[in-house]
Design an enzyme around this catalytic site. Sequence first.
Site, short mmCIF file in Angstrom:
data_model
loop_
_atom_site.label_atom_id
_atom_site.label_comp_id
_atom_site.label_asym_id
_atom_site.label_seq_id
_atom_site.Cartn_x
_atom_site.Cartn_y
_atom_site.Cartn_z
N HIS A 1 9.27 20.10 70.10
CA HIS A 1 8.43 19.48 71.14
C HIS A 1 9.40 18.85 72.14
O HIS A 1 9.54 17.64 72.22
CB HIS A 1 7.51 18.44 70.50
CG HIS A 1 6.37 18.00 71.36
ND1 HIS A 1 6.30 18.26 72.73
CD2 HIS A 1 5.22 17.31 71.05
CE1 HIS A 1 5.17 17.74 73.19
NE2 HIS A 1 4.50 17.16 72.21
N THR B 1 0.05 15.23 75.86
CA THR B 1 0.87 16.26 76.50
C THR B 1 0.05 16.97 77.58
O THR B 1 0.52 17.17 78.70
CB THR B 1 1.39 17.26 75.44
OG1 THR B 1 1.90 16.51 74.34
CG2 THR B 1 2.47 18.14 76.01
#
Length: 299
Positions: A127, A50
């Site tokens: 997420h 990420t």
Amino acid sequence: MKHLVSMRDVGKEDILHLIDLAERIESGKIRPDLSGKLGALLFFEPSTRTYFSFDTAIKRLGGNTLAMTGSGSTSVKKGETLADTLMTIRQYVDFIVMRHQIEGAARFASEILDIPVINAGDGTNQHPTQAMLDLYSIYKTQGTLENLTIAMIGDLRLGRTVHSLAQALSDFNPTFYFASPRHLQMPRYIKDELQAKGVQFKEVEDIKPIIPQLDIMYVTRIQKERFAVLEDYEKVKDAYIITPDILENVKSNFKLMHPLPRVNEITTDVDRMEYAYYFPQAKNGVVMRQAIIHTLLND
Ligand code: CP
């Protein structure tokens, strides 16, 4: 869209728009311009994909980043509140990408800041950018998001990616199988939301009988760092291990996905099988995150 905090806030139209945009960015038809834009990457929890894919996404479009990985070198260490930290960093940047160990931290940031906030993972909750790259990966491999049969396997309680992905797919008439150790089942509130939308899902223990029906198998690791008692983790850590022999009799369009990092839940000899899609999936994160940032900065 002003912020991206939870997939519950993202409708079917938004999802299809972001997929279309990511596709056009990837094919080179458009190139959003982030020159002069500065994003803060605030990572209070560890990250490889990420963090690096956001950093790549921004810099490849001409933008720049301010990065915090761990709070050890900031004034959080001296007792500064999250609100004051965010209000200060806001003075320097155009948008904030934040990963935090506390559920709701990104929502809190979105409520006090007047610049876009992107949730890069909040505790065991959400997420959403992972869900969007997962959807893009599913779309690229299946040619559609509609009417797919998807198994989610592993730690469905503490793993935030499956919460976001289940919500994200709920408007596309999926059939879900949820396979997890008994104490790590999909949370009740997610199952209630799916039920309210009429989504078909079944909780199973044995995955072998369902494998020939699957379009997508989405495997997650057991979230060791979120267990209070290590022995509890030891009891469940080997509950599901995907090996090549398990993947005999899959459909021709079948793909095996994983948000990564993996521990032992997919053996490395699966990596060379045509079904393994987890590394291309991670690559898809760059264009999808470019599409998200472009959309938030221009809406
Ligand atoms: N998939 C994912 O969130 O990976 P990282 O924790 O490495 O960012």
